[in-house]
Design a protein around this motif. Structure first.
Motif, PDB file in Angstrom:
ATOM      1  N   GLU A 209      11.019  -3.012  -6.464  1.00  0.00           N
ATOM      2  CA  GLU A 209      12.294  -2.752  -5.711  1.00  0.00           C
ATOM      3  C   GLU A 209      12.075  -1.526  -4.632  1.00  0.00           C
ATOM      4  O   GLU A 209      13.044  -2.064  -3.171  1.00  0.00           O
ATOM      5  N   GLU A 210      11.964  -0.694  -5.206  1.00  0.00           N
ATOM      6  CA  GLU A 210      12.679   0.460  -3.518  1.00  0.00           C
ATOM      7  C   GLU A 210      10.778   0.070  -3.010  1.00  0.00           C
ATOM      8  O   GLU A 210      11.521   0.471  -1.753  1.00  0.00           O
ATOM      9  N   LEU A 211       9.382  -0.095  -3.453  1.00  0.00           N
ATOM     10  CA  LEU A 211       8.488  -0.509  -1.856  1.00  0.00           C
ATOM     11  C   LEU A 211       9.016  -1.907  -1.619  1.00  0.00           C
ATOM     12  O   LEU A 211       9.090  -1.423  -0.033  1.00  0.00           O
ATOM     13  N   LEU A 212       9.841  -2.391  -2.238  1.00  0.00           N
ATOM     14  CA  LEU A 212      10.144  -3.971  -1.307  1.00  0.00           C
ATOM     15  C   LEU A 212      11.040  -3.225  -0.125  1.00  0.00           C
ATOM     16  O   LEU A 212      10.546  -3.653   1.268  1.00  0.00           O
ATOM     17  N   GLN A 213      11.700  -2.923  -0.610  1.00  0.00           N
ATOM     18  CA  GLN A 213      13.138  -2.259   0.598  1.00  0.00           C
ATOM     19  C   GLN A 213      12.267  -1.328   0.886  1.00  0.00           C
ATOM     20  O   GLN A 213      12.878  -1.773   2.608  1.00  0.00           O
ATOM     21  N   MET A 214      11.589  -0.338   1.049  1.00  0.00           N
ATOM     22  CA  MET A 214      10.726   0.273   2.486  1.00  0.00           C
ATOM     23  C   MET A 214       9.898  -0.806   3.199  1.00  0.00           C
ATOM     24  O   MET A 214      10.138  -0.804   4.534  1.00  0.00           O
ATOM     25  N   CYS A 215       9.171  -1.849   2.235  1.00  0.00           N
ATOM     26  CA  CYS A 215       8.569  -2.217   3.234  1.00  0.00           C
ATOM     27  C   CYS A 215       9.547  -3.048   4.442  1.00  0.00           C
ATOM     28  O   CYS A 215       9.727  -3.262   5.656  1.00  0.00           O
ATOM     29  N   ILE A 216      10.778  -3.688   3.882  1.00  0.00           N
ATOM     30  CA  ILE A 216      11.177  -4.898   5.183  1.00  0.00           C
ATOM     31  C   ILE A 216      12.151  -3.567   5.814  1.00  0.00           C
ATOM     32  O   ILE A 216      12.100  -4.025   7.082  1.00  0.00           O
TER      33      ILE A 216
ATOM     34  N   ASN B  84      -8.211  -0.496   0.295  1.00  0.00           N
ATOM     35  CA  ASN B  84      -7.949  -0.802  -0.982  1.00  0.00           C
ATOM     36  C   ASN B  84      -5.895   0.119  -1.294  1.00  0.00           C
ATOM     37  O   ASN B  84      -5.728   0.340  -2.139  1.00  0.00           O
ATOM     38  N   VAL B  85      -5.249   0.014  -0.082  1.00  0.00           N
ATOM     39  CA  VAL B  85      -3.749  -0.141  -0.572  1.00  0.00           C
ATOM     40  C   VAL B  85      -3.261  -1.013  -1.631  1.00  0.00           C
ATOM     41  O   VAL B  85      -2.497  -0.478  -2.769  1.00  0.00           O
ATOM     42  N   LEU B  86      -3.810  -2.103  -2.022  1.00  0.00           N
ATOM     43  CA  LEU B  86      -3.284  -3.141  -3.781  1.00  0.00           C
ATOM     44  C   LEU B  86      -3.637  -1.967  -4.199  1.00  0.00           C
ATOM     45  O   LEU B  86      -2.960  -2.256  -6.078  1.00  0.00           O
ATOM     46  N   HIS B  87      -4.787  -1.570  -4.381  1.00  0.00           N
ATOM     47  CA  HIS B  87      -4.982  -0.484  -5.706  1.00  0.00           C
ATOM     48  C   HIS B  87      -4.866   1.019  -5.865  1.00  0.00           C
ATOM     49  O   HIS B  87      -4.748   1.157  -6.769  1.00  0.00           O
ATOM     50  N   LYS B  88      -3.386   1.047  -5.372  1.00  0.00           N
ATOM     51  CA  LYS B  88      -2.655   2.300  -5.212  1.00  0.00           C
ATOM     52  C   LYS B  88      -1.616   2.182  -6.400  1.00  0.00           C
ATOM     53  O   LYS B  88      -1.090   1.408  -6.111  1.00  0.00           O
ATOM     54  N   HIS B  89      -1.160   3.521  -6.503  1.00  0.00           N
ATOM     55  CA  HIS B  89       0.328   3.664  -7.365  1.00  0.00           C
ATOM     56  C   HIS B  89       0.716   3.554  -6.395  1.00  0.00           C
ATOM     57  O   HIS B  89       0.801   3.421  -4.757  1.00  0.00           O
ATOM     58  N   PRO B  90       1.984   2.988  -7.225  1.00  0.00           N
ATOM     59  CA  PRO B  90       3.400   2.210  -6.323  1.00  0.00           C
ATOM     60  C   PRO B  90       4.095   3.625  -5.539  1.00  0.00           C
ATOM     61  O   PRO B  90       4.361   3.540  -4.890  1.00  0.00           O
ATOM     62  N   GLU B  91       3.877   5.322  -6.004  1.00  0.00           N
ATOM     63  CA  GLU B  91       4.415   6.533  -5.152  1.00  0.00           C
ATOM     64  C   GLU B  91       3.570   6.535  -3.651  1.00  0.00           C
ATOM     65  O   GLU B  91       4.103   6.692  -3.035  1.00  0.00           O
ATOM     66  N   TRP B  92       1.797   6.050  -3.917  1.00  0.00           N
ATOM     67  CA  TRP B  92       1.256   6.640  -3.353  1.00  0.00           C
ATOM     68  C   TRP B  92       1.709   5.102  -1.841  1.00  0.00           C
ATOM     69  O   TRP B  92       1.956   6.367  -0.825  1.00  0.00           O
ATOM     70  N   GLN B  93       1.586   4.506  -2.764  1.00  0.00           N
ATOM     71  CA  GLN B  93       1.961   2.825  -1.212  1.00  0.00           C
ATOM     72  C   GLN B  93       3.647   3.196  -0.568  1.00  0.00           C
ATOM     73  O   GLN B  93       3.549   3.319   0.561  1.00  0.00           O
ATOM     74  N   LYS B  94       4.730   3.789  -1.404  1.00  0.00           N
ATOM     75  CA  LYS B  94       5.534   4.097  -0.582  1.00  0.00           C
ATOM     76  C   LYS B  94       5.342   5.353   0.309  1.00  0.00           C
ATOM     77  O   LYS B  94       6.297   5.389   0.707  1.00  0.00           O
ATOM     78  N   LYS B  95       4.857   6.732  -0.240  1.00  0.00           N
ATOM     79  CA  LYS B  95       4.517   7.374   0.744  1.00  0.00           C
ATOM     80  C   LYS B  95       4.083   6.450   1.702  1.00  0.00           C
ATOM     81  O   LYS B  95       4.426   7.032   3.092  1.00  0.00           O
ATOM     82  N   LEU B  96       2.785   5.893   1.948  1.00  0.00           N
ATOM     83  CA  LEU B  96       2.506   4.953   2.736  1.00  0.00           C
ATOM     84  C   LEU B  96       3.153   4.304   3.710  1.00  0.00           C
ATOM     85  O   LEU B  96       3.493   4.706   5.081  1.00  0.00           O
ATOM     86  N   VAL B  97       3.683   3.708   3.017  1.00  0.00           N
ATOM     87  CA  VAL B  97       5.420   2.797   4.055  1.00  0.00           C
ATOM     88  C   VAL B  97       6.126   3.509   5.241  1.00  0.00           C
ATOM     89  O   VAL B  97       6.324   3.423   5.812  1.00  0.00           O
ATOM     90  N   TYR B  98       6.275   4.931   4.284  1.00  0.00           N
ATOM     91  CA  TYR B  98       7.469   5.338   4.650  1.00  0.00           C
ATOM     92  C   TYR B  98       6.845   6.042   6.076  1.00  0.00           C
ATOM     93  O   TYR B  98       7.583   7.083   7.107  1.00  0.00           O
TER      94      TYR B  98
END
Length: 136
Positions: free
Chosen positions: A81-88, A44-58
């Protein structure tokens, strides 16, 4: 447990509230994840809103388990860009045997980092360079 995490990540909260308490609650929930919960999250992760994804990565990089790296890997190829930086940032924290083994088994992560570096802004480029220095 996945549903509980999904509900928490979907809640509206202030930034302070999330970084003070929310992410700790999310990490606690994930500590109790079963294999099925990780599978549902991965599906399900790719179907979520970017803000949801950012919270998860954190929240990731604290259990140091392969399922976390696999989730980060899925989110790594993003236009946000912000999500990419958080993933890295999250992947860089796996500078251990598990992380190096996973990255070696998934050379496409190195390829994506190299590809993204050419078009990245200065801050992202430095993060990618550091990532490649650790894992290449």
């Amino acid at each position: 447990m996945y549903k509980e995490l999904d509900d928490l990540l979907s809640e509206e909260s202030t930034i302070d509230s999330w970084y003070d308490d929310g992410f700790l609650i999310a990490q606690d929930i994930m500590t109790n994840f079963l294999k099925e919960d990780w599978e549902e999250l991965s599906e399900n992760v790719l179907h979520k809103h970017p803000e949801w994804q950012k919270k998860l990565v954190y929240c990731l990089d604290h259990q140091i388990i392969e399922e976390e790296i696999a989730i980060i890997n899925k989110l790594f190829d993003t236009e946000d860009e912000e999500l990419l930086q958080m993933c890295i940032d999250a992947l860089r924290s796996f500078d251990n045997e598990l992380g190096h083994t996973y990255i070696n088994r998934h050379p496409e992560i190195i390829e994506m980092a190299e590809k993204k570096m050419h078009a990245a802004g200065n801050a992202t480029k430095r993060m990618l360079q550091n990532f490649l220095k650790i894992f290449k």
